[in-house]
Motif scaffolding. Structure first.
Motif, PDB file in Angstrom:
ATOM      1  N   ALA A  26      -8.914   0.784  11.013  1.00  0.00           N
ATOM      2  CA  ALA A  26      -8.614   2.093  11.301  1.00  0.00           C
ATOM      3  C   ALA A  26      -7.531   1.837  12.178  1.00  0.00           C
ATOM      4  O   ALA A  26      -6.106   2.733  11.750  1.00  0.00           O
ATOM      5  N   THR A  27      -7.033   0.413  13.083  1.00  0.00           N
ATOM      6  CA  THR A  27      -5.515   0.524  14.013  1.00  0.00           C
ATOM      7  C   THR A  27      -4.578  -0.326  12.622  1.00  0.00           C
ATOM      8  O   THR A  27      -3.416   0.980  12.506  1.00  0.00           O
ATOM      9  N   VAL A  28      -5.150  -1.051  11.494  1.00  0.00           N
ATOM     10  CA  VAL A  28      -4.051  -1.573  10.613  1.00  0.00           C
ATOM     11  C   VAL A  28      -4.277  -0.469   9.932  1.00  0.00           C
ATOM     12  O   VAL A  28      -2.345  -0.278   9.196  1.00  0.00           O
ATOM     13  N   ARG A  29      -4.664   0.866   9.455  1.00  0.00           N
ATOM     14  CA  ARG A  29      -4.572   1.716   8.466  1.00  0.00           C
ATOM     15  C   ARG A  29      -3.681   3.163   8.979  1.00  0.00           C
ATOM     16  O   ARG A  29      -2.302   3.587   8.089  1.00  0.00           O
TER      17      ARG A  29
ATOM     18  N   GLN B 216      -9.136  -3.007   0.425  1.00  0.00           N
ATOM     19  CA  GLN B 216      -7.587  -2.886  -0.302  1.00  0.00           C
ATOM     20  C   GLN B 216      -7.417  -1.187  -0.648  1.00  0.00           C
ATOM     21  O   GLN B 216      -5.651  -0.845  -0.176  1.00  0.00           O
ATOM     22  N   GLU B 217      -7.836  -1.265  -1.390  1.00  0.00           N
ATOM     23  CA  GLU B 217      -7.733   0.575  -1.326  1.00  0.00           C
ATOM     24  C   GLU B 217      -7.230   1.406  -0.027  1.00  0.00           C
ATOM     25  O   GLU B 217      -6.614   2.628  -0.128  1.00  0.00           O
ATOM     26  N   TYR B 218      -8.441   1.371   1.104  1.00  0.00           N
ATOM     27  CA  TYR B 218      -8.448   1.729   2.473  1.00  0.00           C
ATOM     28  C   TYR B 218      -7.121   1.587   3.180  1.00  0.00           C
ATOM     29  O   TYR B 218      -6.652   2.719   3.660  1.00  0.00           O
ATOM     30  N   TYR B 219      -6.607   0.413   3.132  1.00  0.00           N
ATOM     31  CA  TYR B 219      -5.444   0.366   4.117  1.00  0.00           C
ATOM     32  C   TYR B 219      -4.602   0.415   3.285  1.00  0.00           C
ATOM     33  O   TYR B 219      -3.498   0.929   3.707  1.00  0.00           O
TER      34      TYR B 219
END
Length: 425
Positions: A230-233, A395-398
């Motif tokens: 969640a932090t990266v996204r 990959q899709e989430y980020y």
């Protein structure tokens, strides 16, 4: 009577086939070392062994990390595997369960067994057997442009006082504002997003994989598992403190932008310091920072590099003797410095040359005590789960293409279907 004598003679001939005519045992050692310093260190140790052991000669065979799993699987099934196998611990489970690797417990010296911490032996233990010797480990750290961080006024973290994940997000906001348009606080190279997500997730208490009382492993994506992803996204999608363009990149791809000041920080494996030393422009000031800490502190998962012995090798004792030489503390230090990584052995890790401030060695050594077995270590079917389910989902989430609920559904529902096929009794 004649038949019994004939059978005895034939069995005697068959037993002697394992020994070469000239009396010299020849072992094939497939190494995955690829950086020049690392290859040189490996080759020199092989040469030193050969010079002092005329009766057991080792042939150095160059392998590749890019294709090692499929190459080893083919060689095992074809009966052409090297005697000594270099790999990573998270790639061993299927080979161990498949009977391709020798159980090392009766082969290893007491010195070697005692010199490696119990938590590291866990990475190569499957069932009751031990199928590899962990010898090199690589924590993930933050490689940072020292001038940009100091100019921004943000607090510099240390292993004693690291950033939290929430503080890291705020630091990235402050840093991006101070850098100006078109530049970002952090670049996340996530071409291979799974190990990064799982291993750093341990700092927040995430596990993802859970083993039940019956020994079966299932996937469960909890709030703790969500902290790091969640932090990266958020940095990519909401805060715009990390560029979307690097998500499909490998670590080396981000270095030109890092050197040019486009990114102030890049989370990378510890070994990337070598490329910075070799490639950075003159006068480029950089530093090594610990990865952010969560509820579990600086804990992070690691899959050590390993050395195993093929089950089909007729010279297991000789191969084990070579491993004992190859992984003496002083030799493990040479291998670690050649690969710009950290040794697993306790004595080797205490070597003063690995605790200097130069090139960030001390920061890595300080983090080494918090390294734990990667969550996927003993999970059968992990390579398929990673390639078919987790990699595209992360990959899709980020990138912002799917939300957290869909990420959870794919990892849990689709992932458990994959793992179930490997755990049927």
């Amino acid at each position: 009577m004649f038949l019994a004598v004939l059978l005895l003679l034939l069995s005697g001939c068959a037993a002697g086939d394992d020994r070469p005519d000239d009396g010299v045992v020849r072992l094939r050692f497939q190494s995955l070392a690829w950086q020049k310093e690392s290859v040189d260190a490996n080759r020199r140790l092989v040469e030193e062994w050969n010079a002092t052991h005329p009766g057991v000669q080792v042939e150095y065979v160059q392998g590749s990390w890019d294709s090692v799993h499929d190459q080893l699987l083919t060689s095992f099934e074809g009966g052409e595997a090297p005697d000594i196998v270099h790999d990573a611990s998270d790639d061993l489970a299927d080979f161990a369960h498949g009977g391709h690797l020798a159980d090392l417990r009766p082969l290893l010296s007491a010195r070697l067994r005692a010199g490696i911490p119990a938590r590291s032996w866990e990475t190569t233990t499957f069932g009751e057997g031990v199928y590899g010797v962990p010898f090199l480990q690589e924590p993930r750290v933050i490689l940072a442009n020292q001038k940009l961080l100091e100019a921004s006024g943000v607090r510099m973290p240390t292993p004693e006082k690291p950033w939290t994940w929430s503080e890291f997000r705020q630091v990235a906001r402050d840093l991006t504002r101070s850098m100006g348009p078109g530049r970002y606080a952090v670049a996340w190279p996530l071409k291979e997003p799974v190990s990064v997500s799982l291993n750093l997730g341990l700092s927040a208490g995430g596990r993802l994989f859970h083993r039940g009382a019956d020994g079966r492993v299932t996937v469960d994506f909890t709030e703790a598992d969500a902290v790091v992803p969640a932090t990266v996204r958020a940095q990519v999608v909401e805060d715009r403190t990390a560029p979307r363009t690097t998500l499909g990149s490998g670590g080396s791809d981000t270095l030109p932008g890092f050197f040019a000041g486009k990114y102030a920080m890049v989370p990378l494996g510890f070994a990337y310091r070598q490329q910075i030393v070799q490639q950075a422009p003159e006068g480029f000031a950089w530093t090594v920072l610990p990865a952010p800490a969560g509820s579990a502190g600086l804990a992070q998962g690691v899959s050590p590099q390993t050395l195993s012995i093929a089950e089909d090798s007729p010279y297991k004792k000789e191969a084990a003797a070579f491993l004992d030489f190859f992984l003496r503390p002083e030799n493990m230090v040479r291998l670690a410095r050649g690969d710009w990584m950290l040794p697993v052995g306790t004595t080797a890790l205490a070597d003063p040359s690995l605790h200097t401030a130069e090139d960030g060695w001390a920061t890595g050594a300080a983090v080494a005590g918090r390294l734990l077995p990667a969550p996927a270590q003993s999970v059968r079917g992990y390579p398929e789960w990673k390639d078919k389910v987790a990699t595209p989902a992360f990959q899709e989430y980020y990138s912002g293409a799917i939300d957290e609920a869909e990420l959870r559904r794919r990892l849990v529902e689709d992932g458990n279907r994959v793992l179930a096929r490997y755990q049927r009794k």
